[in-house]
Design a protein around this motif. Structure first.
Motif, PDB file in Angstrom:
ATOM      1  N   ALA A  63      29.525  18.236  31.084  1.00 56.55           N
ATOM      2  CA  ALA A  63      28.612  17.423  31.894  1.00 56.55           C
ATOM      3  C   ALA A  63      27.272  18.145  32.058  1.00 56.55           C
ATOM      4  O   ALA A  63      26.209  17.517  32.081  1.00 56.55           O
ATOM      5  CB  ALA A  63      29.236  17.144  33.262  1.00 56.55           C
ATOM      6  N   SER A  64      27.315  19.476  32.113  1.00 58.10           N
ATOM      7  CA  SER A  64      26.075  20.230  32.311  1.00 58.10           C
ATOM      8  C   SER A  64      25.094  20.009  31.152  1.00 58.10           C
ATOM      9  O   SER A  64      23.883  20.084  31.343  1.00 58.10           O
ATOM     10  CB  SER A  64      26.382  21.719  32.470  1.00 58.10           C
ATOM     11  N   ALA A  65      25.612  19.711  29.956  1.00 58.90           N
ATOM     12  CA  ALA A  65      24.710  19.474  28.818  1.00 58.90           C
ATOM     13  C   ALA A  65      23.939  18.164  29.012  1.00 58.90           C
ATOM     14  O   ALA A  65      22.773  18.053  28.624  1.00 58.90           O
ATOM     15  CB  ALA A  65      25.496  19.435  27.512  1.00 58.90           C
ATOM     16  N   LEU A  66      24.580  17.177  29.625  1.00 63.77           N
ATOM     17  CA  LEU A  66      23.892  15.908  29.884  1.00 63.77           C
ATOM     18  C   LEU A  66      22.847  16.086  30.986  1.00 63.77           C
ATOM     19  O   LEU A  66      21.755  15.534  30.916  1.00 63.77           O
ATOM     20  CB  LEU A  66      24.907  14.834  30.287  1.00 63.77           C
ATOM     21  N   ARG A  67      23.192  16.885  31.975  1.00 63.38           N
ATOM     22  CA  ARG A  67      22.219  17.134  33.053  1.00 63.38           C
ATOM     23  C   ARG A  67      21.013  17.884  32.496  1.00 63.38           C
ATOM     24  O   ARG A  67      19.870  17.636  32.873  1.00 63.38           O
ATOM     25  CB  ARG A  67      22.886  17.917  34.188  1.00 63.38           C
ATOM     26  N   ARG A  68      21.283  18.770  31.579  1.00 57.71           N
ATOM     27  CA  ARG A  68      20.225  19.536  30.933  1.00 57.71           C
ATOM     28  C   ARG A  68      19.323  18.629  30.093  1.00 57.71           C
ATOM     29  O   ARG A  68      18.102  18.737  30.120  1.00 57.71           O
ATOM     30  CB  ARG A  68      20.923  20.554  30.039  1.00 57.71           C
ATOM     31  N   LEU A  69      19.943  17.707  29.377  1.00 58.99           N
ATOM     32  CA  LEU A  69      19.166  16.746  28.588  1.00 58.99           C
ATOM     33  C   LEU A  69      18.264  15.933  29.509  1.00 58.99           C
ATOM     34  O   LEU A  69      17.076  15.738  29.217  1.00 58.99           O
ATOM     35  CB  LEU A  69      20.113  15.812  27.822  1.00 58.99           C
ATOM     36  N   THR A  84      14.236   9.355  21.855  1.00 62.55           N
ATOM     37  CA  THR A  84      14.468  10.796  21.937  1.00 62.55           C
ATOM     38  C   THR A  84      15.314  11.235  20.748  1.00 62.55           C
ATOM     39  O   THR A  84      16.302  10.576  20.412  1.00 62.55           O
ATOM     40  CB  THR A  84      15.182  11.138  23.270  1.00 62.55           C
ATOM     41  N   ASP A  85      14.920  12.336  20.134  1.00 65.82           N
ATOM     42  CA  ASP A  85      15.613  12.827  18.946  1.00 65.82           C
ATOM     43  C   ASP A  85      17.029  13.291  19.312  1.00 65.82           C
ATOM     44  O   ASP A  85      17.202  14.087  20.239  1.00 65.82           O
ATOM     45  CB  ASP A  85      14.798  13.998  18.373  1.00 65.82           C
ATOM     46  N   TYR A  86      18.007  12.793  18.584  1.00 65.79           N
ATOM     47  CA  TYR A  86      19.403  13.185  18.843  1.00 65.79           C
ATOM     48  C   TYR A  86      19.571  14.703  18.772  1.00 65.79           C
ATOM     49  O   TYR A  86      20.392  15.283  19.464  1.00 65.79           O
ATOM     50  CB  TYR A  86      20.312  12.491  17.820  1.00 65.79           C
ATOM     51  N   ALA A  87      18.739  15.334  17.930  1.00 66.08           N
ATOM     52  CA  ALA A  87      18.835  16.786  17.774  1.00 66.08           C
ATOM     53  C   ALA A  87      18.543  17.513  19.095  1.00 66.08           C
ATOM     54  O   ALA A  87      19.052  18.604  19.337  1.00 66.08           O
ATOM     55  CB  ALA A  87      17.875  17.266  16.689  1.00 66.08           C
ATOM     56  N   LEU A  88      17.748  16.896  19.967  1.00 65.92           N
ATOM     57  CA  LEU A  88      17.480  17.529  21.262  1.00 65.92           C
ATOM     58  C   LEU A  88      18.767  17.541  22.110  1.00 65.92           C
ATOM     59  O   LEU A  88      19.087  18.532  22.771  1.00 65.92           O
ATOM     60  CB  LEU A  88      16.369  16.774  22.008  1.00 65.92           C
ATOM     61  N   PHE A  89      19.491  16.432  22.055  1.00 59.50           N
ATOM     62  CA  PHE A  89      20.766  16.371  22.773  1.00 59.50           C
ATOM     63  C   PHE A  89      21.729  17.433  22.224  1.00 59.50           C
ATOM     64  O   PHE A  89      22.348  18.187  22.972  1.00 59.50           O
ATOM     65  CB  PHE A  89      21.351  14.959  22.639  1.00 59.50           C
ATOM     66  N   GLU A  90      21.803  17.518  20.909  1.00 57.68           N
ATOM     67  CA  GLU A  90      22.705  18.505  20.306  1.00 57.68           C
ATOM     68  C   GLU A  90      22.315  19.926  20.709  1.00 57.68           C
ATOM     69  O   GLU A  90      23.167  20.775  20.950  1.00 57.68           O
ATOM     70  CB  GLU A  90      22.672  18.369  18.781  1.00 57.68           C
ATOM     71  N   HIS A  91      21.027  20.137  20.798  1.00 61.95           N
ATOM     72  CA  HIS A  91      20.525  21.447  21.208  1.00 61.95           C
ATOM     73  C   HIS A  91      21.022  21.784  22.632  1.00 61.95           C
ATOM     74  O   HIS A  91      21.474  22.908  22.901  1.00 61.95           O
ATOM     75  CB  HIS A  91      19.003  21.406  21.142  1.00 61.95           C
ATOM     76  N   CYS A  92      20.974  20.794  23.516  1.00 64.56           N
ATOM     77  CA  CYS A  92      21.448  21.010  24.899  1.00 64.56           C
ATOM     78  C   CYS A  92      22.943  21.323  24.900  1.00 64.56           C
ATOM     79  O   CYS A  92      23.416  22.173  25.658  1.00 64.56           O
ATOM     80  CB  CYS A  92      21.198  19.772  25.751  1.00 64.56           C
ATOM     81  N   VAL A  93      23.688  20.618  24.064  1.00 68.16           N
ATOM     82  CA  VAL A  93      25.134  20.822  24.006  1.00 68.16           C
ATOM     83  C   VAL A  93      25.443  22.244  23.522  1.00 68.16           C
ATOM     84  O   VAL A  93      26.244  22.970  24.114  1.00 68.16           O
ATOM     85  CB  VAL A  93      25.798  19.784  23.074  1.00 68.16           C
TER      86      VAL A  93
END
Ligand code: ATP
Ligand code: MG
Length: 594
Positions: free
Chosen positions: A342-348, A361-370
């Motif tokens: 969940a913290s990765a989503l909060r970070r995004l 928003t680039d999916y790669a940014l989400f992956e980076h947070c994960v």
């Protein structure tokens, strides 16, 4: 985009235009405290886009010691279901757990708004409570009905006999004024009588409606005598069969906010054009102040995803995935099952910030947070996905040579564990090439490679089966190159991962790829044709024995392979199933470092 927060902790959100408004309202004493709400319609499961709204609403409540109500915006009985209500509660609790859970606004169990007199006016505001149950707009049907009659009494609403089709035609278009309904000047008494008879079930669906009397020539189409109530002879998943008239979103939403004492009603940009109606309804009823206000921000849209619940429902119904919690879906249930914290989503949510402009928003940014979250939190383990047997002939059968492996080099004082080198090990098939391409630094006939945490090994010969496929490798271990050994500092170019073939436990591993092959599948009405046919590959691999006790959802980094989590539904202690959460390569970090 805002500065990148530190991994491992929930980032503090920088200010934005909504936070600035909230801070100023508090500073000026416009509200005594902050009450926000997250109001999903229970017509599907929540997705990553909703996470942005949850993080914003709960984040603001958290920053000011306020509350955020979870409210089901359940005024349309046709598409809503209890299954979704339960799913949404689970998802919201998961996302705010340990971060903003103390801000979750509930009402006392069973409480519904009751009529009281405040300043000489009938008022239905509801007391919030720290525990109990989530709010439901359908719990306010009595209060909403009262306010609808009140609008009629004040001359601000009328019962209209136009059919739904005629109503639509009369509404005009943005460039063309609407036409007034012939029933617009009906007396309040007649409208009241008809509205009561609508409620009593005297008329069929579509025969009549309640409309606000505003302005049929308004450039804002939402102000052209909008519908407030319509007849629907259908039971409601929460309110039962008490009602055959149901309020529309615009009427129910502002009043639900008022009833709950919401101070800042935060929604996405498409509601900006509805805001004059939101204010009009509250003002026309002359309610007790302060009134809630609506603010709008841009939706989160991620590339390679579709977010609309209608479309997600279609993908599920067509069985393109295994269900709403399929790890390939951008639903919170899917994301959780995939092993994303969940913290990765909060970070995004913090990284994309809060703006007034829609963008992809680039999916790669989400992956980076994960990756950043898992990099700090996930323990390292050795596992092999496509095993190739390597027999180290100088190690006697039954010998177990202890090696120490680091649990997480990111830790301040990393711990280690014992793994055992044995005569037979599995290496990754890809890490061996009989005819190596140039610059291949892994294992090849006559070549050497280091087994991570173990020692250098040489491949002496290749064994093939009757079909000519490689069935095993035979080689020699240079045990002096182990940590602490006499040749520990001898170097070779490649280091590979491995597991002991004697100790390793088998596992099923599900390798996920993007569900869609194009960056913006939602742009195409026929989005199903962009589904990635290779979005799931299942392999049978092996992991070191310490992975055996994995709890449901437990995350590991399998070294050199990526982050994996035990599937919470299908994994058992005696038959492990792992989902690949994400690979190791971070294209986003690279692109932004340029
Ligand atoms: P969908 O079209 O995906 O079904 P919705 O807007 O109909 O979404 P709701 O259940 O009505 O879904 O949404 C609940 C709240 O979440 C609303 O306040 C809405 O504005 C917000 N929301 C929905 N989608 C997004 C998104 N992509 N980004 C940010 N907030 C969103
Ligand atoms: Mg909606």
């Amino acid at each position: 985009m805002t500065a990148e927060p530190t991994p491992g902790e929930t980032p503090a959100a920088p200010s934005d235009f909504i936070r600035d408004i909230v801070a100023e309202d508090l500073a000026r004493g416009r509200h005594a405290g902050v009450v926000t709400r997250f109001p999903p319609e229970p017509n599907g499961y929540l997705h990553i886009g909703h996470a942005k709204s949850i993080c914003l609403n709960f984040g603001i409540a958290r920053e000011h010691g306020g509350r955020c109500n979870l409210r089901f915006d359940d005024t349309n009985p046709v598409s809503e279901e209890d299954e979704y209500v339960r799913g949404i509660i689970t998802d919201v609790r998961w996302l705010i757990d340990g971060w903003a859970d103390r801000c979750l606004g509930f009402k006392s169990a069973g409480a519904v708004p009751e009529a009281r007199t405040v300043d000489g006016r009938t008022d239905y505001r509801l007391e919030g409570a720290a525990d109990g149950e989530p709010f439901h707009a359908s719990d306010y049907f009595d209060a909403l009905y009262f306010y609808a009659e009140e609008l009629i009494r004040r001359g601000h609403a009328y019962v209209c006999d136009l059919s739904p089709k005629e109503t639509e035609e009369y509404r005009g278009a943005p460039d063309r004024p609407g036409r007034e309904s012939p029933w617009r000047n009906r007396s309040a008494d007649e409208s009241l009588d008809l509205f009561r008879r609508m409620r009593a079930g005297e008329f069929p669906d579509g025969a009549r409606s309640l409309r606000a009397r505003i302005d049929m020539a308004s450039p804002n189409i939402w102000l052209r005598d909008p519908l407030l109530y319509r007849i629907r002879h259908i039971a409601h998943h929460h309110a039962g069969d008490r009602w055959c008239i149901y309020p529309l979103y615009d009427f129910a939403h502002c009043l639900s906010d008022y009833i709950e004492g919401i101070t800042h009603s935060i929604c996405t940009l498409e509601f900006e054009v509805h805001r004059p109606l939101y204010d009009w309804i509250l003002e026309s009823l002359d309610l007790v102040r302060p009134l809630p206000h609506q603010y709008e921000f841009a939706k989160l849209i991620l590339s390679y995803c579709v977010f609309s619940k209608r479309r997600l429902a279609h993908i599920v119904r067509e069985r393109a995935v295994a269900g709403w919690d399929d790890p390939r879906l951008p639903t919170l249930a899917g994301v959780r099952r995939r092993g994303i914290p969940a913290s990765a989503l909060r970070r995004l949510a913090t990284m994309v910030g809060v703006t007034k402009y829609d963008s992809l928003t680039d999916y790669a940014l989400f992956e980076h947070c994960v990756r950043d979250e898992l990099n700090t939190s996930a323990a390292r383990r050795l596992a092999v996905l496509r095993p190739l047997r390597l027999v180290l002939e100088n190690i006697p059968a039954g010998d177990r040579i202890e090696c120490r492996a680091l649990d997480n080099p990111q830790d301040e004082s990393p711990t280690s564990r014992a793994i055992y080198l044995t005569r037979e090990v599995f290496i990754e098939s890809d890490d061996f090439a009989e005819v190596p391409p140039p610059k291949f630094f892994r294992l090849k006939p006559g070549g050497e490679v280091r087994l991570k945490y173990g020692c250098i090994v040489r491949c002496d010969r290749v064994e093939k089966d009757a079909d000519g496929h490689i069935s095993a490798l035979y080689g020699t271990a240079d045990l002096d190159t182990r940590t602490g050994g006499s040749a520990a500092d001898r170097k070779v170019k490649g280091t590979i991962h491995w597991v002991s073939a004697e100790d390793a436990i088998p596992m099923e591993v599900r390798l996920y790829d993007r569900l869609f092959t194009v960056p913006d599948p939602a742009a195409d009405e026929d989005f199903m044709k962009h589904l990635n046919p290779h979005s799931l590959e299942t392999v049978r691999g092996f992991a070191e024995p310490t992975v055996g006790g994995a709890a449901p959802g437990q995350a590991f980094q399998f070294e050199r392979l990526g982050y994996f989590a035990a599937d919470p539904v299908d994994s058992r202690q005696d038959s492990l199933v792992f989902n690949r959460t994400i690979g190791l390569k971070d294209t986003w970090a690279k692109a932004t470092k340029k």
